[in-house]
Motif scaffolding. Structure first.
Motif, mmCIF file in Angstrom:
data_model
loop_
_atom_site.group_PDB
_atom_site.id
_atom_site.type_symbol
_atom_site.label_atom_id
_atom_site.label_comp_id
_atom_site.label_asym_id
_atom_site.label_seq_id
_atom_site.Cartn_x
_atom_site.Cartn_y
_atom_site.Cartn_z
ATOM 1 N N GLU A 203 0.837 -1.200 0.000
ATOM 2 C CA GLU A 203 0.000 0.000 0.000
ATOM 3 C C GLU A 203 0.875 1.254 0.000
ATOM 4 N N PHE A 204 0.719 2.122 0.995
ATOM 5 C CA PHE A 204 1.417 3.408 1.017
ATOM 6 C C PHE A 204 2.344 3.451 2.233
ATOM 7 N N VAL A 205 3.412 2.640 2.213
ATOM 8 C CA VAL A 205 4.283 2.436 3.385
ATOM 9 C C VAL A 205 3.418 1.939 4.547
ATOM 10 N N THR A 206 2.439 1.104 4.249
ATOM 11 C CA THR A 206 1.415 0.743 5.221
ATOM 12 C C THR A 206 1.629 -0.629 5.845
ATOM 13 N N LYS A 207 1.708 -1.667 5.024
ATOM 14 C CA LYS A 207 1.749 -3.049 5.518
ATOM 15 C C LYS A 207 3.190 -3.550 5.510
ATOM 16 N N HIS A 208 3.642 -4.055 6.652
ATOM 17 C CA HIS A 208 5.035 -4.478 6.792
ATOM 18 C C HIS A 208 5.098 -5.907 7.318
ATOM 19 N N HIS A 209 5.802 -6.761 6.590
ATOM 20 C CA HIS A 209 5.933 -8.177 6.933
ATOM 21 C C HIS A 209 7.391 -8.590 6.751
ATOM 22 N N ALA A 210 7.871 -9.464 7.595
ATOM 23 C CA ALA A 210 9.229 -9.986 7.445
ATOM 24 C C ALA A 210 9.313 -11.377 8.047
ATOM 25 N N VAL A 211 10.252 -12.172 7.530
ATOM 26 C CA VAL A 211 10.459 -13.524 8.031
ATOM 27 C C VAL A 211 11.927 -13.883 7.861
ATOM 28 N N ILE A 212 12.411 -14.754 8.739
ATOM 29 C CA ILE A 212 13.785 -15.251 8.659
ATOM 30 C C ILE A 212 13.764 -16.641 8.035
ATOM 31 N N LEU A 213 14.636 -16.865 7.070
ATOM 32 C CA LEU A 213 14.838 -18.187 6.483
ATOM 33 C C LEU A 213 16.266 -18.611 6.776
ATOM 34 N N GLY A 214 16.447 -19.870 7.196
ATOM 35 C CA GLY A 214 17.774 -20.314 7.596
ATOM 36 C C GLY A 214 18.076 -21.747 7.226
ATOM 37 N N ALA A 215 19.341 -22.080 7.346
ATOM 38 C CA ALA A 215 19.808 -23.432 7.016
ATOM 39 C C ALA A 215 19.584 -24.407 8.166
ATOM 40 N N GLU A 216 19.243 -23.896 9.352
ATOM 41 C CA GLU A 216 19.027 -24.749 10.514
ATOM 42 C C GLU A 216 17.763 -24.307 11.244
ATOM 43 N N PRO A 217 17.131 -25.211 11.991
ATOM 44 C CA PRO A 217 15.962 -24.807 12.787
ATOM 45 C C PRO A 217 16.348 -23.711 13.770
ATOM 46 N N GLN A 218 15.445 -22.746 13.926
ATOM 47 C CA GLN A 218 15.719 -21.625 14.834
ATOM 48 C C GLN A 218 14.801 -21.752 16.040
ATOM 49 N N VAL A 219 15.410 -22.044 17.170
ATOM 50 C CA VAL A 219 14.659 -22.272 18.402
ATOM 51 C C VAL A 219 15.214 -21.379 19.492
ATOM 52 N N ARG A 220 14.341 -20.686 20.201
ATOM 53 C CA ARG A 220 14.726 -19.868 21.342
ATOM 54 C C ARG A 220 13.923 -20.328 22.552
ATOM 55 N N ASP A 221 14.595 -20.516 23.676
ATOM 56 C CA ASP A 221 13.932 -20.926 24.914
ATOM 57 C C ASP A 221 13.154 -22.227 24.722
ATOM 58 N N ASN A 222 13.746 -23.136 23.944
ATOM 59 C CA ASN A 222 13.168 -24.453 23.685
ATOM 60 C C ASN A 222 11.831 -24.397 22.940
ATOM 61 N N ARG A 223 11.568 -23.264 22.287
ATOM 62 C CA ARG A 223 10.333 -23.130 21.516
ATOM 63 C C ARG A 223 10.673 -22.599 20.129
ATOM 64 N N PRO A 224 10.023 -23.125 19.084
ATOM 65 C CA PRO A 224 10.271 -22.588 17.743
ATOM 66 C C PRO A 224 9.864 -21.119 17.671
ATOM 67 N N ASP A 225 10.570 -20.372 16.842
ATOM 68 C CA ASP A 225 10.186 -18.982 16.635
ATOM 69 C C ASP A 225 8.803 -18.914 15.980
ATOM 70 N N ALA A 226 8.098 -17.824 16.218
ATOM 71 C CA ALA A 226 6.730 -17.686 15.729
ATOM 72 C C ALA A 226 6.559 -16.370 14.977
ATOM 73 N N ILE A 227 5.411 -16.234 14.335
ATOM 74 C CA ILE A 227 5.062 -14.986 13.672
ATOM 75 C C ILE A 227 4.469 -14.039 14.716
ATOM 76 N N LEU A 228 5.040 -12.864 14.826
ATOM 77 C CA LEU A 228 4.601 -11.886 15.815
ATOM 78 C C LEU A 228 3.774 -10.804 15.138
ATOM 79 N N ASP A 229 2.586 -10.532 15.667
ATOM 80 C CA ASP A 229 1.770 -9.429 15.187
ATOM 81 C C ASP A 229 2.083 -8.218 16.062
ATOM 82 N N LEU A 230 2.788 -7.258 15.488
ATOM 83 C CA LEU A 230 3.272 -6.109 16.255
ATOM 84 C C LEU A 230 2.429 -4.867 16.006
ATOM 85 N N GLY A 231 1.234 -5.061 15.482
ATOM 86 C CA GLY A 231 0.401 -3.906 15.160
ATOM 87 C C GLY A 231 0.144 -3.017 16.356
ATOM 88 N N ALA A 232 -0.226 -3.612 17.481
ATOM 89 C CA ALA A 232 -0.520 -2.814 18.677
ATOM 90 C C ALA A 232 0.729 -2.102 19.166
#
Length: 362
Positions: free
Chosen positions: A238-267
């Motif tokens: 749109e007009f600098v409106t919608k922003h999305h990003a994701v990490i792609l990697g050669a190995e599984p990415q786990v933090r604190d024994n949990r897979p990384d997730a999609i975060l909705d940062l709108g609020a």
């Protein structure tokens, strides 16, 4: 000239922007480019040089990509210099700095579990893992946003993903217009010489509207399979409106024994105390005002049509005013290469057609 008819986003683009003919992305992104360059202390010439350097690097990536639409490496001068085949579109962007939608391209992405990938015979060194992701949006009515020097939603998304990785070996920063990767690279702390696309960018690889990010994801998958450990893929719309990003990697990415997730940062993005409340719009002003940012719209022959100025009235309200092409001194003042007109004082009045007009003092 009469304001062009605009239907596509009339339900959320401000009525004044529609009336003034400044309601296409190509006319709005330049407002961010001009405002941010001034905030960074750049002259217009320096801002254009940065855009041209980034786009020259994109053309190199496209030249290496067998799936790109335009596979010709261009110098910064060839990107930035207006010519018969590089006409001005909307100041400060000539044709080679804008997305090229006149393409016929398709892409497909298959996502599956690790078990099924292995069962299908995918080699271990060809596996690509989806890591953390984030999404955030700006208010849809761009004319009422508090400022045009940055995107809080973009910064929220990129900062969130930087907390999931010490560094990225490769990045794909959306490139419909130069201001998008210029803003993003500063948030990411990347130098101007750091490549911002593995795909080739929307100007050279091709910009099949929102499908570009499918191609970008495919290109990053190829990079990971070729040895990149972590890649960042960032898109917007749109007009600098919608922003999305994701990490792609050669190995599984786990933090604190949990897979990384999609975060909705709108609020989080809209609650940023630096964002501020929406700005009130005065559609029929007659008052002094300070120039916040601007663009100049060009006709299909590459001739200046009229200027479009975002001006802040002394009352605190904002308006969107025209600068007719007739008085050459006014448009040349806006398009000076050596000095930004941002901050200039002027007067806005409403003409007989109900359109605000701006003229600089003195």
């Amino acid at each position: 000239m009469d304001a062009p008819k605009f239907q596509r986003a009339a339900d959320y683009v401000h009525a004044l922007a529609v009336k003034q003919g400044v309601a296409w992305p190509i006319n709005v992104y330049p407002l961010y480019d001009v405002a941010s360059a001034h905030a960074w202390g750049q002259t217009p010439e320096q801002a254009t040089a940065e855009s041209a350097q980034l786009w020259s690097a994109n053309s190199k990536a496209a030249a290496r990509n067998p799936y790109a639409w335009l596979r010709k490496e261009l110098t910064p001068a060839e990107v930035a210099t207006p010519s018969d085949d590089n006409r001005m579109i909307s100041w400060p962007y000539p044709k080679r700095m804008v997305a090229n939608p006149n393409v016929n391209q398709g892409a497909a992405i298959i996502i599956t579990s690790l078990a099924k990938a292995r069962a299908a015979g995918i080699a271990e060194d060809q596996l690509v893992f989806i890591g953390a992701g984030a999404v955030a949006n700006e208010p849809r009515d761009w004319l009422t946003r508090p400022q045009f020097v940055q995107s809080h939603a973009q910064a929220a998304v990129l900062n969130a993903l930087m907390r999931h990785a010490d560094a990225f070996d490769a990045v794909e920063l959306y490139s419909c217009f130069p201001v998008v990767p210029k803003l993003a690279r500063r948030t990411l702390g990347l130098g101007v010489d750091h490549p911002t696309s593995v795909t080739g960018g929307l100007s050279f690889f091709g910009g099949p509207l929102n499908n570009y990010m499918s191609h970008a994801a495919c290109a990053m998958v190829r990079e990971v399979r070729a040895g990149v450990k972590l890649g960042l893929v960032y898109g917007q719309g749109e007009f600098v409106t919608k922003h999305h990003a994701v990490i792609l990697g050669a190995e599984p990415q786990v933090r604190d024994n949990r897979p990384d997730a999609i975060l909705d940062l709108g609020a989080q993005a809209t609650a940023d105390p630096m964002l501020g409340p929406p700005v009130a719009i005065n559609e029929t002003p007659d008052a002094d005002a300070t120039l916040e940012t601007f663009t100049v719209l060009f006709d299909p022959a590459g001739r200046p049509d009229y200027g479009a100025v975002i001006a802040r009235l002394d009352s605190g309200e904002r308006t969107l005013a025209r600068v007719p092409a007739g008085p050459a001194t006014e448009l040349s003042l806006l398009m000076s290469a050596g000095k930004s007109p941002v901050g200039l004082r002027g007067h806005v009045h409403t003409d007989s057609a109900g359109l605000p007009q701006w003229r600089a003092h003195g």
